[in-house]
Design a protein around this motif. Sequence first.
Motif, mmCIF file in Angstrom:
data_model
loop_
_atom_site.group_PDB
_atom_site.id
_atom_site.type_symbol
_atom_site.label_atom_id
_atom_site.label_comp_id
_atom_site.label_asym_id
_atom_site.label_seq_id
_atom_site.Cartn_x
_atom_site.Cartn_y
_atom_site.Cartn_z
ATOM 1 N N VAL A 1 0.754 -1.225 -0.084
ATOM 2 C CA VAL A 1 0.360 -0.274 0.037
ATOM 3 C C VAL A 1 1.056 1.694 0.070
ATOM 4 C CG1 VAL A 1 -1.904 1.096 1.233
ATOM 5 C CG2 VAL A 1 -2.125 -0.695 1.227
ATOM 6 N N VAL A 2 2.212 0.996 0.606
ATOM 7 C CA VAL A 2 3.084 2.704 1.046
ATOM 8 C C VAL A 2 3.127 2.444 -0.627
ATOM 9 C CG1 VAL A 2 4.864 3.056 1.823
ATOM 10 C CG2 VAL A 2 3.392 2.091 3.479
ATOM 11 N N GLU A 3 3.863 1.162 -0.917
ATOM 12 C CA GLU A 3 5.032 1.712 -2.118
ATOM 13 C C GLU A 3 3.670 2.177 -3.845
ATOM 14 O OE1 GLU A 3 7.893 -2.018 -1.272
ATOM 15 O OE2 GLU A 3 6.141 -2.717 -2.572
ATOM 16 N N ALA A 4 2.778 1.644 -3.245
ATOM 17 C CA ALA A 4 1.330 1.829 -4.771
ATOM 18 C C ALA A 4 1.493 3.431 -4.613
ATOM 19 C CB ALA A 4 0.060 1.378 -4.218
ATOM 20 N N TRP A 5 0.978 3.329 -3.513
ATOM 21 C CA TRP A 5 0.669 5.328 -2.869
ATOM 22 C C TRP A 5 2.061 6.029 -3.379
ATOM 23 C CZ3 TRP A 5 1.704 7.626 2.594
ATOM 24 C CH2 TRP A 5 1.064 9.042 2.567
ATOM 25 N N ALA A 6 3.887 5.927 -3.178
ATOM 26 C CA ALA A 6 4.233 6.413 -3.496
ATOM 27 C C ALA A 6 4.286 6.604 -5.402
ATOM 28 C CB ALA A 6 5.797 5.958 -3.245
ATOM 29 N N PHE A 7 4.351 5.719 -6.172
ATOM 30 C CA PHE A 7 4.364 5.216 -7.201
ATOM 31 C C PHE A 7 3.529 6.221 -7.948
ATOM 32 C CE2 PHE A 7 3.485 2.405 -10.945
ATOM 33 C CZ PHE A 7 4.291 3.284 -12.275
ATOM 34 N N ILE A 8 2.089 6.180 -7.068
ATOM 35 C CA ILE A 8 0.471 6.826 -7.717
ATOM 36 C C ILE A 8 0.951 8.638 -7.351
ATOM 37 C CG2 ILE A 8 -1.558 7.440 -7.666
ATOM 38 C CD1 ILE A 8 -2.285 3.908 -7.355
ATOM 39 N N VAL B 1 5.920 -3.084 -8.358
ATOM 40 C CA VAL B 1 6.317 -4.857 -8.977
ATOM 41 C C VAL B 1 6.625 -5.325 -8.028
ATOM 42 C CG1 VAL B 1 7.124 -6.177 -10.388
ATOM 43 C CG2 VAL B 1 6.444 -3.576 -11.276
ATOM 44 N N ILE B 2 8.050 -5.326 -7.437
ATOM 45 C CA ILE B 2 8.211 -5.958 -6.187
ATOM 46 C C ILE B 2 7.523 -5.941 -5.134
ATOM 47 C CG2 ILE B 2 10.005 -5.931 -4.003
ATOM 48 C CD1 ILE B 2 12.206 -4.811 -6.484
ATOM 49 N N GLY B 3 6.502 -5.134 -4.060
ATOM 50 C CA GLY B 3 5.672 -4.993 -3.584
ATOM 51 C C GLY B 3 4.530 -6.099 -4.254
ATOM 52 N N LEU B 4 4.359 -5.979 -5.248
ATOM 53 C CA LEU B 4 2.756 -6.479 -5.419
ATOM 54 C C LEU B 4 3.066 -8.407 -5.479
ATOM 55 C CD1 LEU B 4 0.329 -6.301 -7.045
ATOM 56 C CD2 LEU B 4 1.240 -6.350 -9.270
ATOM 57 N N TYR B 5 4.833 -8.926 -6.091
ATOM 58 C CA TYR B 5 4.420 -9.961 -5.771
ATOM 59 C C TYR B 5 4.956 -10.218 -4.460
ATOM 60 C CZ TYR B 5 8.280 -13.864 -6.183
ATOM 61 O OH TYR B 5 7.879 -15.657 -6.250
ATOM 62 N N SER B 6 5.505 -9.939 -3.875
ATOM 63 C CA SER B 6 5.076 -9.725 -2.325
ATOM 64 C C SER B 6 4.357 -10.479 -1.884
ATOM 65 C CB SER B 6 6.598 -8.401 -1.758
ATOM 66 O OG SER B 6 6.759 -9.163 0.023
ATOM 67 N N ALA B 7 3.519 -9.526 -1.860
ATOM 68 C CA ALA B 7 1.380 -9.016 -1.650
ATOM 69 C C ALA B 7 0.884 -10.640 -1.861
ATOM 70 C CB ALA B 7 1.050 -7.966 -1.676
ATOM 71 N N ALA B 8 1.247 -10.635 -3.249
ATOM 72 C CA ALA B 8 0.578 -11.666 -4.130
ATOM 73 C C ALA B 8 0.759 -12.620 -3.852
ATOM 74 C CB ALA B 8 0.561 -11.124 -5.730
ATOM 75 N N TYR B 9 1.883 -13.441 -3.120
ATOM 76 C CA TYR B 9 2.504 -14.638 -3.085
ATOM 77 C C TYR B 9 2.935 -14.939 -1.694
ATOM 78 C CZ TYR B 9 2.513 -14.987 -8.078
ATOM 79 O OH TYR B 9 2.309 -15.149 -9.455
ATOM 80 N N GLY B 10 1.864 -14.835 -0.897
ATOM 81 C CA GLY B 10 2.222 -15.015 0.553
ATOM 82 C C GLY B 10 3.097 -14.236 1.577
ATOM 83 N N PHE C 1 10.764 -0.865 -0.151
ATOM 84 C CA PHE C 1 9.349 0.136 0.788
ATOM 85 C C PHE C 1 10.884 1.033 1.406
ATOM 86 C CE2 PHE C 1 9.032 0.715 5.299
ATOM 87 C CZ PHE C 1 7.611 1.339 5.438
ATOM 88 N N VAL C 2 11.996 1.334 1.590
ATOM 89 C CA VAL C 2 12.702 1.874 1.787
ATOM 90 C C VAL C 2 12.871 3.555 0.511
ATOM 91 C CG1 VAL C 2 15.488 2.444 2.334
ATOM 92 C CG2 VAL C 2 13.970 0.955 3.570
ATOM 93 N N ALA C 3 12.643 2.705 -0.209
ATOM 94 C CA ALA C 3 12.471 3.233 -1.504
ATOM 95 C C ALA C 3 11.682 4.177 -0.945
ATOM 96 C CB ALA C 3 12.812 2.385 -3.148
ATOM 97 N N ALA C 4 10.096 3.883 -1.618
ATOM 98 C CA ALA C 4 8.862 3.952 -1.250
ATOM 99 C C ALA C 4 9.305 5.302 0.117
ATOM 100 C CB ALA C 4 7.892 3.728 -0.915
ATOM 101 N N ALA C 5 9.517 4.543 0.858
ATOM 102 C CA ALA C 5 9.510 5.541 2.001
ATOM 103 C C ALA C 5 10.761 6.788 1.577
ATOM 104 C CB ALA C 5 9.864 4.784 3.577
#
Length: 123
Positions: free
Chosen positions: A26-33, A71-80, A91-95
């Motif tokens: 969610v944080v990574e998506a917020w930063a990207f958008i 993309v990395i966050g989506l992969y991580s969230a989607a695959y458990g 996450f650090v890049a988004a932060a």
Amino acid sequence: MESVLGSGVYGPLNYFFVALAMAAFVVEAWAFIDAIIRPKSAFAAAATMADNAAGRLTKPIWLIILGVAFVIGLYSAAYGGAVGFLSVLAFVAAAVYLAGVRPKVREYSKRGNRSSAGPYGPW
């Protein structure tokens, strides 16, 4: 048949990591958008008043960094909730963007964008 998240002793810990991965996504998506909707000129103006290297990056560079993080966050969230070194870096890049670059870009966007101004000043 066993669940993807596992069972037994590690079940609650796996659920915790899935929740952590979802929150990071969610944080990574917020930063990207947010980086997508900000004007390119705001990044250029923020670069002139930046006091660190992260603030001097251009909009295309930030879009690449945050796009990869997304993309990395989506992969991580989607695959458990596969939490690895790349997930932490994403996450650090988004932060870094949200805490260091976004306030300066947002300040310029508020100052430079007068689309809400009426005939006698801002509404």
